[in-house]
Write an enzyme that holds these catalytic residues in place. Structure first.
Site, PDB file in Angstrom:
ATOM      1  N   ASP A 135       3.884   5.473 -16.482  1.00 27.12           N
ATOM      2  CA  ASP A 135       4.002   4.277 -17.322  1.00 27.12           C
ATOM      3  C   ASP A 135       5.324   3.578 -17.001  1.00 27.12           C
ATOM      4  O   ASP A 135       6.361   4.217 -16.838  1.00 27.12           O
ATOM      5  CB  ASP A 135       3.946   4.677 -18.808  1.00 27.12           C
ATOM      6  CG  ASP A 135       3.692   3.494 -19.709  1.00 27.12           C
ATOM      7  OD1 ASP A 135       2.612   3.423 -20.318  1.00 27.12           O
ATOM      8  OD2 ASP A 135       4.598   2.627 -19.818  1.00 27.12           O
ATOM      9  N   ILE A 136       5.273   2.255 -16.941  1.00 31.40           N
ATOM     10  CA  ILE A 136       6.464   1.467 -16.601  1.00 31.40           C
ATOM     11  C   ILE A 136       7.499   1.510 -17.724  1.00 31.40           C
ATOM     12  O   ILE A 136       8.683   1.251 -17.497  1.00 31.40           O
ATOM     13  CB  ILE A 136       6.036   0.004 -16.290  1.00 31.40           C
ATOM     14  CG1 ILE A 136       7.028  -0.665 -15.361  1.00 31.40           C
ATOM     15  CG2 ILE A 136       5.793  -0.800 -17.539  1.00 31.40           C
ATOM     16  CD1 ILE A 136       6.518  -1.973 -14.764  1.00 31.40           C
ATOM     17  N   ASN A 173      -5.291   4.021 -27.014  1.00 27.62           N
ATOM     18  CA  ASN A 173      -5.192   2.972 -28.022  1.00 27.62           C
ATOM     19  C   ASN A 173      -6.356   2.004 -27.849  1.00 27.62           C
ATOM     20  O   ASN A 173      -6.720   1.644 -26.729  1.00 27.62           O
ATOM     21  CB  ASN A 173      -3.862   2.221 -27.873  1.00 27.62           C
ATOM     22  CG  ASN A 173      -2.668   3.126 -28.091  1.00 27.62           C
ATOM     23  OD1 ASN A 173      -2.726   4.065 -28.887  1.00 27.62           O
ATOM     24  ND2 ASN A 173      -1.576   2.879 -27.378  1.00 27.62           N
ATOM     25  N   GLY A 213      -2.999  -0.742 -31.123  1.00 25.77           N
ATOM     26  CA  GLY A 213      -1.804  -0.853 -30.284  1.00 25.77           C
ATOM     27  C   GLY A 213      -2.116  -1.066 -28.809  1.00 25.77           C
ATOM     28  O   GLY A 213      -1.243  -0.922 -27.957  1.00 25.77           O
ATOM     29  N   HIS A 227      -7.278   3.441 -20.844  1.00 23.05           N
ATOM     30  CA  HIS A 227      -6.285   4.364 -20.280  1.00 23.05           C
ATOM     31  C   HIS A 227      -5.960   5.455 -21.279  1.00 23.05           C
ATOM     32  O   HIS A 227      -5.880   5.201 -22.484  1.00 23.05           O
ATOM     33  CB  HIS A 227      -5.007   3.639 -19.850  1.00 23.05           C
ATOM     34  CG  HIS A 227      -4.455   2.687 -20.876  1.00 23.05           C
ATOM     35  ND1 HIS A 227      -5.020   1.452 -21.117  1.00 23.05           N
ATOM     36  CD2 HIS A 227      -3.401   2.783 -21.723  1.00 23.05           C
ATOM     37  CE1 HIS A 227      -4.339   0.836 -22.056  1.00 23.05           C
ATOM     38  NE2 HIS A 227      -3.351   1.625 -22.457  1.00 23.05           N
ATOM     39  N   LEU A 228      -5.763   6.652 -20.773  1.00 19.71           N
ATOM     40  CA  LEU A 228      -5.247   7.752 -21.571  1.00 19.71           C
ATOM     41  C   LEU A 228      -3.755   7.839 -21.304  1.00 19.71           C
ATOM     42  O   LEU A 228      -3.331   7.871 -20.144  1.00 19.71           O
ATOM     43  CB  LEU A 228      -5.898   9.083 -21.169  1.00 19.71           C
ATOM     44  CG  LEU A 228      -7.423   9.184 -21.268  1.00 19.71           C
ATOM     45  CD1 LEU A 228      -7.867  10.597 -20.881  1.00 19.71           C
ATOM     46  CD2 LEU A 228      -7.908   8.843 -22.662  1.00 19.71           C
ATOM     47  N   HIS A 229      -2.967   7.876 -22.381  1.00 24.05           N
ATOM     48  CA  HIS A 229      -1.535   8.147 -22.242  1.00 24.05           C
ATOM     49  C   HIS A 229      -1.358   9.661 -22.259  1.00 24.05           C
ATOM     50  O   HIS A 229      -1.794  10.319 -23.220  1.00 24.05           O
ATOM     51  CB  HIS A 229      -0.756   7.581 -23.429  1.00 24.05           C
ATOM     52  CG  HIS A 229      -0.750   6.090 -23.552  1.00 24.05           C
ATOM     53  ND1 HIS A 229       0.312   5.309 -23.134  1.00 24.05           N
ATOM     54  CD2 HIS A 229      -1.667   5.229 -24.066  1.00 24.05           C
ATOM     55  CE1 HIS A 229       0.051   4.033 -23.390  1.00 24.05           C
ATOM     56  NE2 HIS A 229      -1.143   3.959 -23.965  1.00 24.05           N
TER      57      HIS A 229
HETATM   58  P1  DGP Z   1      -1.358   0.281 -24.436  1.00 23.27           P
HETATM   59  O1  DGP Z   1      -0.346  -0.330 -25.343  1.00 23.27           O
HETATM   60  O2  DGP Z   1      -1.988   1.545 -24.985  1.00 23.27           O
HETATM   61  O3  DGP Z   1      -2.374  -0.734 -23.975  1.00 23.27           O
HETATM   62  O4  DGP Z   1      -0.546   0.774 -23.149  1.00 23.27           O
HETATM   63  C1  DGP Z   1      -0.300  -0.005 -22.032  1.00 23.27           C
HETATM   64  C2  DGP Z   1       0.764   0.699 -21.247  1.00 23.27           C
HETATM   65  O5  DGP Z   1       0.773   0.166 -19.941  1.00 23.27           O
HETATM   66  C3  DGP Z   1       2.182   0.515 -21.805  1.00 23.27           C
HETATM   67  O6  DGP Z   1       2.684   1.785 -22.206  1.00 23.27           O
HETATM   68  C4  DGP Z   1       2.978  -0.054 -20.641  1.00 23.27           C
HETATM   69  C5  DGP Z   1       2.090   0.182 -19.447  1.00 23.27           C
HETATM   70  N1  DGP Z   1       2.159  -0.852 -18.435  1.00 23.27           N
HETATM   71  C6  DGP Z   1       1.955  -2.178 -18.623  1.00 23.27           C
HETATM   72  N2  DGP Z   1       2.068  -2.843 -17.457  1.00 23.27           N
HETATM   73  C7  DGP Z   1       2.334  -1.884 -16.503  1.00 23.27           C
HETATM   74  C8  DGP Z   1       2.548  -1.957 -15.106  1.00 23.27           C
HETATM   75  O7  DGP Z   1       2.524  -3.012 -14.468  1.00 23.27           O
HETATM   76  N3  DGP Z   1       2.811  -0.785 -14.462  1.00 23.27           N
HETATM   77  C9  DGP Z   1       2.827   0.416 -15.129  1.00 23.27           C
HETATM   78  N4  DGP Z   1       3.096   1.507 -14.411  1.00 23.27           N
HETATM   79  N5  DGP Z   1       2.631   0.515 -16.457  1.00 23.27           N
HETATM   80  C10 DGP Z   1       2.385  -0.637 -17.135  1.00 23.27           C
END
Ligand code: DGP
Length: 117
Positions: A33-34, A90, A96, A103-105
Protein backbone atom coordinates in the site's frame (compact mmCIF):
# COMPACT_ATOMS: atom_id res chain seq x y z
CA UNK A 1 -7.78 -12.98 -19.65
CA UNK A 2 -8.93 -9.73 -18.10
CA UNK A 3 -6.38 -6.96 -17.71
CA UNK A 4 -7.83 -4.77 -15.02
CA UNK A 5 -10.33 -1.95 -15.16
CA UNK A 6 -10.53 1.77 -15.10
CA UNK A 7 -8.99 2.45 -11.69
CA UNK A 8 -5.49 3.12 -10.42
CA UNK A 9 -5.27 -0.61 -9.62
CA UNK A 10 -6.03 -1.40 -13.27
CA UNK A 11 -2.96 0.64 -14.17
CA UNK A 12 -0.90 -1.30 -11.61
CA UNK A 13 -2.17 -4.62 -13.04
CA UNK A 14 -1.16 -3.51 -16.55
CA UNK A 15 2.21 -2.28 -15.15
CA UNK A 16 1.46 1.22 -16.45
CA UNK A 17 2.38 2.64 -13.05
CA UNK A 18 4.90 1.13 -10.64
CA UNK A 19 4.08 -0.75 -7.46
CA UNK A 20 6.05 -2.87 -5.04
CA UNK A 21 4.63 -6.21 -6.12
CA UNK A 22 5.12 -9.01 -3.59
CA UNK A 23 2.97 -11.79 -5.11
CA UNK A 24 1.51 -12.49 -8.52
CA UNK A 25 -0.44 -15.30 -10.17
CA UNK A 26 -2.50 -15.42 -13.34
CA UNK A 27 -5.53 -14.05 -11.50
CA UNK A 28 -4.22 -12.29 -8.36
CA UNK A 29 -1.75 -9.51 -7.63
CA UNK A 30 -0.43 -8.25 -4.28
CA UNK A 31 1.55 -5.06 -3.73
CA UNK A 32 2.50 -2.72 -0.89
CA UNK A 33 0.00 0.00 0.00
CA UNK A 34 1.28 3.47 -0.90
CA UNK A 35 0.03 4.80 2.44
CA UNK A 36 0.77 2.07 5.00
CA UNK A 37 -1.07 2.11 8.32
CA UNK A 38 1.19 -0.53 9.88
CA UNK A 39 4.72 -1.91 9.37
CA UNK A 40 3.21 -4.38 6.88
CA UNK A 41 0.33 -3.19 4.68
CA UNK A 42 -0.24 -5.10 1.46
CA UNK A 43 -3.18 -5.01 -0.93
CA UNK A 44 -4.31 -8.27 -2.54
CA UNK A 45 -6.47 -7.78 -5.63
CA UNK A 46 -8.07 -9.83 -8.38
CA UNK A 47 -6.84 -8.95 -11.85
CA UNK A 48 -10.47 -9.03 -12.90
CA UNK A 49 -11.95 -5.57 -12.18
CA UNK A 50 -14.59 -6.53 -9.61
CA UNK A 51 -15.72 -3.38 -7.79
CA UNK A 52 -16.15 -4.94 -4.35
CA UNK A 53 -17.46 -8.13 -2.77
CA UNK A 54 -20.88 -6.50 -2.99
CA UNK A 55 -20.81 -6.70 -6.79
CA UNK A 56 -19.08 -10.09 -7.04
CA UNK A 57 -21.17 -12.87 -8.59
CA UNK A 58 -21.27 -16.64 -8.35
CA UNK A 59 -18.71 -17.16 -11.09
CA UNK A 60 -16.23 -15.06 -9.04
CA UNK A 61 -16.25 -17.61 -6.21
CA UNK A 62 -13.00 -19.24 -7.27
CA UNK A 63 -11.04 -16.01 -7.54
CA UNK A 64 -12.47 -14.80 -4.23
CA UNK A 65 -11.17 -17.97 -2.61
CA UNK A 66 -7.83 -17.47 -4.30
CA UNK A 67 -7.68 -13.94 -2.87
CA UNK A 68 -8.13 -15.18 0.70
CA UNK A 69 -5.49 -17.86 0.25
CA UNK A 70 -3.15 -15.30 -1.34
CA UNK A 71 -3.66 -12.99 1.66
CA UNK A 72 -2.61 -15.80 4.02
CA UNK A 73 0.36 -16.65 1.79
CA UNK A 74 1.49 -13.03 1.67
CA UNK A 75 1.15 -12.69 5.45
CA UNK A 76 3.17 -15.89 5.91
CA UNK A 77 5.85 -14.54 3.60
CA UNK A 78 6.02 -11.31 5.59
CA UNK A 79 6.51 -13.25 8.82
CA UNK A 80 3.18 -12.19 10.30
CA UNK A 81 1.88 -15.62 11.26
CA UNK A 82 3.27 -15.95 14.78
CA UNK A 83 1.78 -12.67 16.00
CA UNK A 84 -1.30 -12.60 13.79
CA UNK A 85 -2.57 -9.94 11.46
CA UNK A 86 -5.71 -8.49 9.96
CA UNK A 87 -7.39 -8.98 6.56
CA UNK A 88 -10.07 -6.45 5.73
CA UNK A 89 -12.00 -5.27 2.70
CA UNK A 90 -13.78 -1.93 2.64
CA UNK A 91 -17.06 -1.65 0.73
CA UNK A 92 -18.59 1.59 -0.49
CA UNK A 93 -18.39 5.05 1.00
CA UNK A 94 -19.43 4.19 4.56
CA UNK A 95 -17.10 1.20 4.46
CA UNK A 96 -14.20 3.54 3.72
CA UNK A 97 -13.59 2.32 0.17
CA UNK A 98 -11.70 4.83 -1.96
CA UNK A 99 -10.53 2.65 -4.85
CA UNK A 100 -13.40 0.84 -6.53
CA UNK A 101 -11.50 -2.30 -7.46
CA UNK A 102 -11.89 -5.08 -4.89
CA UNK A 103 -8.89 -5.38 -2.57
CA UNK A 104 -8.01 -7.14 0.65
CA UNK A 105 -5.84 -5.15 3.03
CA UNK A 106 -3.30 -7.40 4.78
CA UNK A 107 -2.17 -5.38 7.78
CA UNK A 108 0.26 -6.45 10.46
CA UNK A 109 3.43 -5.92 12.42
CA UNK A 110 1.71 -4.17 15.33
CA UNK A 111 -1.21 -4.94 17.66
CA UNK A 112 -4.64 -4.01 16.28
CA UNK A 113 -7.61 -2.57 18.15
CA UNK A 114 -11.27 -3.36 17.66
CA UNK A 115 -13.74 -2.01 16.66
CA UNK A 116 -12.32 0.11 13.83
CA UNK A 117 -13.28 3.77 13.80
P1 DGP B 1 -9.62 1.60 0.41
O1 DGP B 1 -9.74 2.87 1.18
O2 DGP B 1 -10.03 0.37 1.19
O3 DGP B 1 -10.31 1.70 -0.93
O4 DGP B 1 -8.06 1.40 0.14
C1 DGP B 1 -7.38 1.90 -0.96
C2 DGP B 1 -5.92 1.80 -0.64
O5 DGP B 1 -5.20 1.93 -1.85
C3 DGP B 1 -5.40 2.89 0.30
O6 DGP B 1 -4.94 2.28 1.50
C4 DGP B 1 -4.25 3.54 -0.47
C5 DGP B 1 -3.98 2.57 -1.59
N1 DGP B 1 -3.57 3.19 -2.83
C6 DGP B 1 -4.24 4.15 -3.51
N2 DGP B 1 -3.59 4.48 -4.64
C7 DGP B 1 -2.47 3.67 -4.67
C8 DGP B 1 -1.41 3.54 -5.60
O7 DGP B 1 -1.32 4.21 -6.63
N3 DGP B 1 -0.44 2.63 -5.30
C9 DGP B 1 -0.51 1.85 -4.17
N4 DGP B 1 0.49 0.99 -3.97
N5 DGP B 1 -1.50 1.96 -3.27
C10 DGP B 1 -2.48 2.87 -3.53
Amino acid sequence: MNHGGDTIFGKIIRKEIPAQIVYETERVLAFRDINPVAPVHILVIPKKPIESVATAVGTDAEVLGELMLAAAEVARGEGLEPGGYRVVTNIGTDGGQTVFHLHLHVIGGRPMSWPPG
